[in-house]
Motif scaffolding. Structure first.
Motif, PDB file in Angstrom:
ATOM      1  N   SER A 106      32.701  32.862  30.901  1.00 37.86           N
ATOM      2  CA  SER A 106      33.551  33.814  30.192  1.00 37.86           C
ATOM      3  C   SER A 106      32.826  35.158  30.070  1.00 37.86           C
ATOM      4  CB  SER A 106      33.873  33.246  28.812  1.00 37.86           C
ATOM      5  OG  SER A 106      34.774  34.074  28.142  1.00 37.86           O
ATOM      6  N   GLN A 107      31.552  35.098  29.744  1.00 36.06           N
ATOM      7  CA  GLN A 107      30.740  36.315  29.623  1.00 36.06           C
ATOM      8  C   GLN A 107      30.618  37.026  30.978  1.00 36.06           C
ATOM      9  OE1 GLN A 107      26.580  35.625  28.801  1.00 36.06           O
ATOM     10  NE2 GLN A 107      26.359  37.554  27.675  1.00 36.06           N
ATOM     11  N   VAL A 108      30.423  36.254  32.055  1.00 39.70           N
ATOM     12  CA  VAL A 108      30.294  36.847  33.389  1.00 39.70           C
ATOM     13  C   VAL A 108      31.611  37.503  33.811  1.00 39.70           C
ATOM     14  CG1 VAL A 108      30.007  36.310  35.834  1.00 39.70           C
ATOM     15  CG2 VAL A 108      28.427  35.333  34.139  1.00 39.70           C
ATOM     16  N   ILE A 109      32.715  36.810  33.602  1.00 38.50           N
ATOM     17  CA  ILE A 109      34.024  37.361  33.988  1.00 38.50           C
ATOM     18  C   ILE A 109      34.285  38.664  33.236  1.00 38.50           C
ATOM     19  CG2 ILE A 109      36.512  36.950  33.760  1.00 38.50           C
ATOM     20  CD1 ILE A 109      35.879  33.993  34.512  1.00 38.50           C
ATOM     21  N   GLN A 110      34.001  38.657  31.948  1.00 37.12           N
ATOM     22  CA  GLN A 110      34.164  39.894  31.170  1.00 37.12           C
ATOM     23  C   GLN A 110      33.305  41.013  31.750  1.00 37.12           C
ATOM     24  OE1 GLN A 110      36.230  40.231  28.263  1.00 37.12           O
ATOM     25  NE2 GLN A 110      35.916  42.329  28.960  1.00 37.12           N
ATOM     26  N   ALA A 111      32.073  40.664  32.102  1.00 36.70           N
ATOM     27  CA  ALA A 111      31.156  41.678  32.629  1.00 36.70           C
ATOM     28  C   ALA A 111      31.657  42.225  33.972  1.00 36.70           C
ATOM     29  CB  ALA A 111      29.758  41.084  32.775  1.00 36.70           C
ATOM     30  N   ILE A 112      32.280  41.375  34.776  1.00 33.91           N
ATOM     31  CA  ILE A 112      32.838  41.874  36.045  1.00 33.91           C
ATOM     32  C   ILE A 112      33.941  42.888  35.760  1.00 33.91           C
ATOM     33  CG2 ILE A 112      34.110  41.249  38.145  1.00 33.91           C
ATOM     34  CD1 ILE A 112      32.610  38.545  38.089  1.00 33.91           C
ATOM     35  N   TYR A 113      34.835  42.543  34.823  1.00 31.00           N
ATOM     36  CA  TYR A 113      35.910  43.493  34.500  1.00 31.00           C
ATOM     37  C   TYR A 113      35.315  44.791  33.931  1.00 31.00           C
ATOM     38  CZ  TYR A 113      39.675  40.081  35.318  1.00 31.00           C
ATOM     39  OH  TYR A 113      40.549  39.225  35.897  1.00 31.00           O
ATOM     40  N   ASP A 114      34.297  44.662  33.074  1.00 28.27           N
ATOM     41  CA  ASP A 114      33.678  45.863  32.492  1.00 28.27           C
ATOM     42  C   ASP A 114      32.994  46.698  33.581  1.00 28.27           C
ATOM     43  OD1 ASP A 114      34.552  44.925  30.092  1.00 28.27           O
ATOM     44  OD2 ASP A 114      32.594  44.252  29.379  1.00 28.27           O
ATOM     45  N   SER A 115      32.226  46.031  34.450  1.00 30.61           N
ATOM     46  CA  SER A 115      31.530  46.737  35.523  1.00 30.61           C
ATOM     47  C   SER A 115      32.529  47.467  36.418  1.00 30.61           C
ATOM     48  CB  SER A 115      30.701  45.743  36.347  1.00 30.61           C
ATOM     49  OG  SER A 115      30.250  46.334  37.530  1.00 30.61           O
ATOM     50  N   SER A 116      33.652  46.816  36.658  1.00 32.60           N
ATOM     51  CA  SER A 116      34.678  47.406  37.502  1.00 32.60           C
ATOM     52  C   SER A 116      35.231  48.681  36.883  1.00 32.60           C
ATOM     53  CB  SER A 116      35.797  46.377  37.734  1.00 32.60           C
ATOM     54  OG  SER A 116      36.780  46.897  38.586  1.00 32.60           O
ATOM     55  N   GLU A 117      35.444  48.639  35.592  1.00 33.17           N
ATOM     56  CA  GLU A 117      35.971  49.838  34.911  1.00 33.17           C
ATOM     57  C   GLU A 117      34.955  50.967  34.902  1.00 33.17           C
ATOM     58  OE1 GLU A 117      37.776  49.842  31.159  1.00 33.17           O
ATOM     59  OE2 GLU A 117      39.322  48.403  31.725  1.00 33.17           O
ATOM     60  N   GLN A 118      33.675  50.578  34.710  1.00 33.17           N
ATOM     61  CA  GLN A 118      32.609  51.595  34.603  1.00 33.17           C
ATOM     62  C   GLN A 118      32.062  51.988  35.977  1.00 33.17           C
ATOM     63  OE1 GLN A 118      29.785  49.581  32.064  1.00 33.17           O
ATOM     64  NE2 GLN A 118      31.431  49.019  30.656  1.00 33.17           N
ATOM     65  N   HIS A 119      32.473  51.288  37.027  1.00 27.40           N
ATOM     66  CA  HIS A 119      31.924  51.525  38.363  1.00 27.40           C
ATOM     67  C   HIS A 119      30.398  51.466  38.334  1.00 27.40           C
ATOM     68  CE1 HIS A 119      35.832  52.609  39.984  1.00 27.40           C
ATOM     69  NE2 HIS A 119      36.042  53.297  38.883  1.00 27.40           N
ATOM     70  N   ALA A 120      29.861  50.549  37.588  1.00 28.87           N
ATOM     71  CA  ALA A 120      28.402  50.450  37.443  1.00 28.87           C
ATOM     72  C   ALA A 120      28.037  49.048  36.997  1.00 28.87           C
ATOM     73  CB  ALA A 120      27.906  51.466  36.418  1.00 28.87           C
ATOM     74  N   GLU A 121      26.821  48.688  37.256  1.00 28.27           N
ATOM     75  CA  GLU A 121      26.320  47.370  36.894  1.00 28.27           C
ATOM     76  C   GLU A 121      26.216  47.237  35.372  1.00 28.27           C
ATOM     77  OE1 GLU A 121      23.660  45.027  39.620  1.00 28.27           O
ATOM     78  OE2 GLU A 121      22.177  45.881  38.256  1.00 28.27           O
ATOM     79  N   VAL A 122      26.508  46.036  34.869  1.00 26.72           N
ATOM     80  CA  VAL A 122      26.392  45.736  33.445  1.00 26.72           C
ATOM     81  C   VAL A 122      25.169  44.844  33.258  1.00 26.72           C
ATOM     82  CG1 VAL A 122      27.462  44.426  31.579  1.00 26.72           C
ATOM     83  CG2 VAL A 122      28.858  45.952  33.002  1.00 26.72           C
TER      84      VAL A 122
END
Lengths: 352, 352, 352, 352
Positions: B332-348
């Motif tokens: 769940s944490q990884v999936i959230q981080a993928i969505y966040d990284s995608s929005e920020q266009h940067a690694e989380v």
């Protein structure tokens, strides 16, 4: 008639460069240069022309020579290219441009100072199929190209284990710099050479590290040297954001998965293409509710011949090659960033 | 006898959960609950037991009910799970845990406060083949597991285009949360649930965005609703560093590449495994210079039956399930981080 | 609700027309009419609706009936269609429109006088693949469509040898009128229903003429009746010039060549299409020097359902069907001209 | 010993005629004549005999020469054949007899006046398989031969685009005259050279008309000359009534249908034959209710050797060849009629 020198007379020189120069009516090979004199002499004998020399300073000093093909190991690409340009020669240097991005930048700097040609041997830019794909992408046939996935994964293909290919000081790296340079360059070329923005990647040096225990069936540039060096990557994965598509790569000279998956997927919102590296490609689209799968059939002109012809033509006309250091340096930058990201275990930001 | 309530009587409930409870001699279904009363009544008729109710507060208020299966759309997972635990029920909640990591954290918090069971329906943790792979990895048969590649890519498989599956407010996301949750969870489970460190990813919402123009052959949960919503991802790529292997994923509900590639590659330095999702797997190793390809053949017990049996057994014995929220929350944490990284266009960066 | 009568309750009626009416929520079958009373009664029993009648004048006299499907042998198409239209019914008449062009003209005349719908059962105009092709041709994707070749050649497929199918007074003809009508109609439809200009053709009645000596493996509408009549064509070839493409046809219900070649080739100067009759098609084009072969994959809606839905919708809305007698009469004219040319051993000029 | 001259020393001469003369003990080649002197000299060198000349009047003037093979482009067939016959030589002229029927008639007239041999290179009349078929047809094994369909359709086979083959003033025509002449001649020969009655046909010049845009994989007699001429047919369809069978042909040097269909179907009422051009054939019949498919296997003698041997034997014995202008002129007449019909958009009546 353009007088040419070949520096480094190994496989790529004799199988590709030399033959292509011989087939071009405007070129004449004057020197075959190799620190291994026997190889230079064999070239003279095989191709019935030219002079065998060991020291490339003879080439530098001969004002007759206009063009040079550099087919040496990677660590000599930068110094010899630079020396040649400074001596007033036009240069076609085998890929990768150099071991590091810093070296490649130095090469570009000298190219700009001297005004001489500096093309890199990213020969797929002269491949018929690759150019068909590039035209389709640039023409908008794929719609928005949003993601590209490049897979260069082999079960067992480490070349010359323990030798020059697997020694970082000579080669600069392993699977990424040797194979990845071709795949990344095709991706960049077909995508219109977009500026890279972020790079997160990881390389691994696993399967070759115990040279004596590496199981394999065939070995190119082999056999293994158990006393040799193995300090390069045999596996790599990376995610690259660009001003164009996002690029994901998975590569392996060797992996414990028994497949060969050598292809590039171009994903557009209107259509997509899977290119089988070195082979054919398929186009997937849709129309009026039907899904379309298209197989192109075409004649391929030898891409090395195209590369050499373009190099020679550019010398005469000044026409800038698609393999010019100015564009090829982008994949050099990306490869460096993957190695850096891998060391830092973190994404590298290139432009933002 | 454990009294059970089913909340949400759609496909996954009737095809999987209910049948498994019926086959377990220690369980008895008391309530079938669905806001669509006809579905609840159909379950009563089909399975010849239980009471049909529309409002799940009836379940909450009945102290007889010990265990609840939550099979609703994703946006109801968190509120109903929490209400059930607070009402003293043990909960098996379908995957994904929730639409967002924040919701999942809230669920875990309530689980800890109430001490009730909270298992998530990551049913592959109860799959026979997946457990064989996990045992091999944990036992060191693969040597160091350094890279895992998960591919869940389909030519055309957007489910119920324009409906609940493709509406973010209901589903939380698309291909990543719907399919990726299974693939990531298998990877995490087999790798020993390693802590994620960095996540760089990008999701794309391309092929379904013009609902009327989406070409397809079959549609699960279809047909499309041209007036419906499409605001979720149909394509995803990500690179995840963990305390264990680096993980790369490529996923697509739909893509303009005419292949179905649903597999996970586990790359170890001694051996590797390719698991065909939902099917069999192959092991690739080497021995005495020979390359070995091994095909295991085994009996698979129904994984949903295992899941329900484990849930019920845990209620009796207190034994912690591999599907407990404490471990599942990592994907769940990884999936959230993928969505966040995608929005920020940067690694989380998650942990460092 | 549109009240419908089925006149003629044989195979095409029960397998296709009736099922499609049953599946359309706006239609209700009131009469099943067949001179063989048992067939009409079987339809009532099978489909659990309607009244079985022998005499179609009952249908004519019932003002309740709005729509009629005529599924009788060919010689009854004209008289019953005409009677129905004169009685105020809308008509869907199975193909071919009639035995002769003269009969078809009479049908069209009455259609114009009465203003009632008269559609012919050229069902391929409602086939998904055929419509994809038509759209491509009309859209110019093939460039100039200059030649079409239709092949409907079977090794052994004479239907009901000695029966209605092979008796000219009933059927009007053989392979040409029974199969050729479909192939010619597809060609005309996809080509934009161009006006025919010249027709040279020859029909042959060879393989069925000694009924007892006809060797075969399976016989549709069989078995043969050795005492029956065989005075129709089993082979045909023709060349037709139109305002659009030139059309060549070769057809055979039976021939001493052991192949089944059922396809239509559309030859355009930019691209071409081979349609496998009743199956899929391939598109052949070229781009940037590459030859392209494209395979479309698509969902086909049942073409009989489309045909019936379109018939019923047209009754409500007045929308003119692509199967209207006005366009279908062109292939009737061409078929007649082939028979005439065959008798005269000379080309027939239709328009010039 | 018969002294022979070869006029025109291109591919067909060196690969076929010359070799066959060399293998015949009764012939001796005295002259190799070609306006391209180098070709004539190469023949002298390769075959170690004869004299190389540029001007064929040397041949005409040498009374020693009895026989001449004419292997020039088509536009020289008539004038050189006529000059040779008038000079007292026996002539074997490559196919087609001439560019037009008028030229062929003139050739026949001179043959009759001079009494010299005039054979045309319709070499399939000397093919073993073709003669087996002819014998079966003439023997009545097929019953009544009522229809023949000849298909000579290729995806991409325009020869020497922009050169002699595609220039009407030189070649007389394209696919019809180059390939059709062989197919029609086989049909006529096997059918007993029946008198043609009506001819309706259409030729098309489509795929080669933009020379630079023609996509292809291989080109015989290539590469294309973008500055050359393309004014011949690349596609043809025709229907021919004869005193024997009706003949239908479809031919294409190039078409946007990705098939090679090179065959002739002989349809008889007792049996039929499909001949794969240049390959084998199958016989389809029936017996006692069983359908029979028969594959003949046989030794083929080289048909060019047969042709030359027959030419030389005829000179000695006066025996009339099956390739005599008297019979071959029929296909010349048919081909002319197809071109005429195509121009007039109407059927041409030859005999009635």
């Amino acid at each position: 008639m353009i007088k040419v020198a070949i520096i480094g007379c190994g496989t790529i020189a004799s199988n590709k460069h030399i033959k292509a120069y011989m087939a071009n009516p405007e070129a004449e090979i004057k020197y075959f240069c190799d620190i291994n004199r026997a190889r230079a002499e064999k070239a003279v004998a095989d191709f019935k022309c030219g002079i065998a020399v060991e020291d490339y300073s003879i080439v530098l000093d001969d004002p007759d020579v206009e063009a040079v093909s550099i087919c040496t190991p990677n660590h000599l690409h930068a110094p010899i290219s630079i020396a040649c340009m400074r001596a007033g020669k036009h240069v076609l240097c085998e890929k990768p441009a150099a071991r590091t991005y810093a070296e490649a930048l130095e090469m570009r700097k000298v190219q700009r100072e001297t005004g001489k040609t500096l093309n890199i041997g990213v020969v797929n830019r002269f491949n018929t199929g690759v150019n068909l794909i590039r035209n389709m992408v640039q023409n908008g046939d794929l719609g928005e190209l949003y993601h590209v996935y490049a897979s260069f994964r082999s079960h067992r293909s480490i070349p010359g284990l323990g030798g020059a290919f697997t020694t970082k000081a000579i080669a600069g790296g392993g699977a990424l710099i040797d194979w990845g340079v071709h795949f990344l360059d095709i991706v960049m070329y077909c995508s219109g050479d977009p500026k890279p923005l972020t790079v997160s990647g990881q390389t691994f040096s696993k399967l070759g590290k115990e040279i004596g225990n590496y199981a394999y069936i065939n070995m190119w540039a082999g056999p293994p040297n158990p006393a040799g060096t193995y300090d390069v990557d045999d596996c790599v994965t990376a995610l690259i954001r660009t001003e164009g598509p996002v690029i994901t790569i998975n590569g392996a000279w060797a992996q414990n998965i028994g497949v060969e998956e050598m292809y590039i997927d171009f994903l557009g919102d209107k259509a997509g293409i899977r290119l089988q590296y070195g082979k054919d490609f398929k186009i997937y689209g849709a129309r009026d509710g039907a899904l379309l799968e298209t197989t192109p059939v075409f004649n391929s002109r030898d891409m090395f011949q195209n590369e050499i012809d373009s190099f020679l033509r550019g010398i005469r006309t000044g026409e800038k090659s698609p393999a010019h250091i100015d564009t090829v340096i982008l994949s050099s930058q990306v490869i460096q960033a993957i190695y850096d990201s891998s060391e830092q275990h973190a994404e590298v930001i290139l432009n933002r």
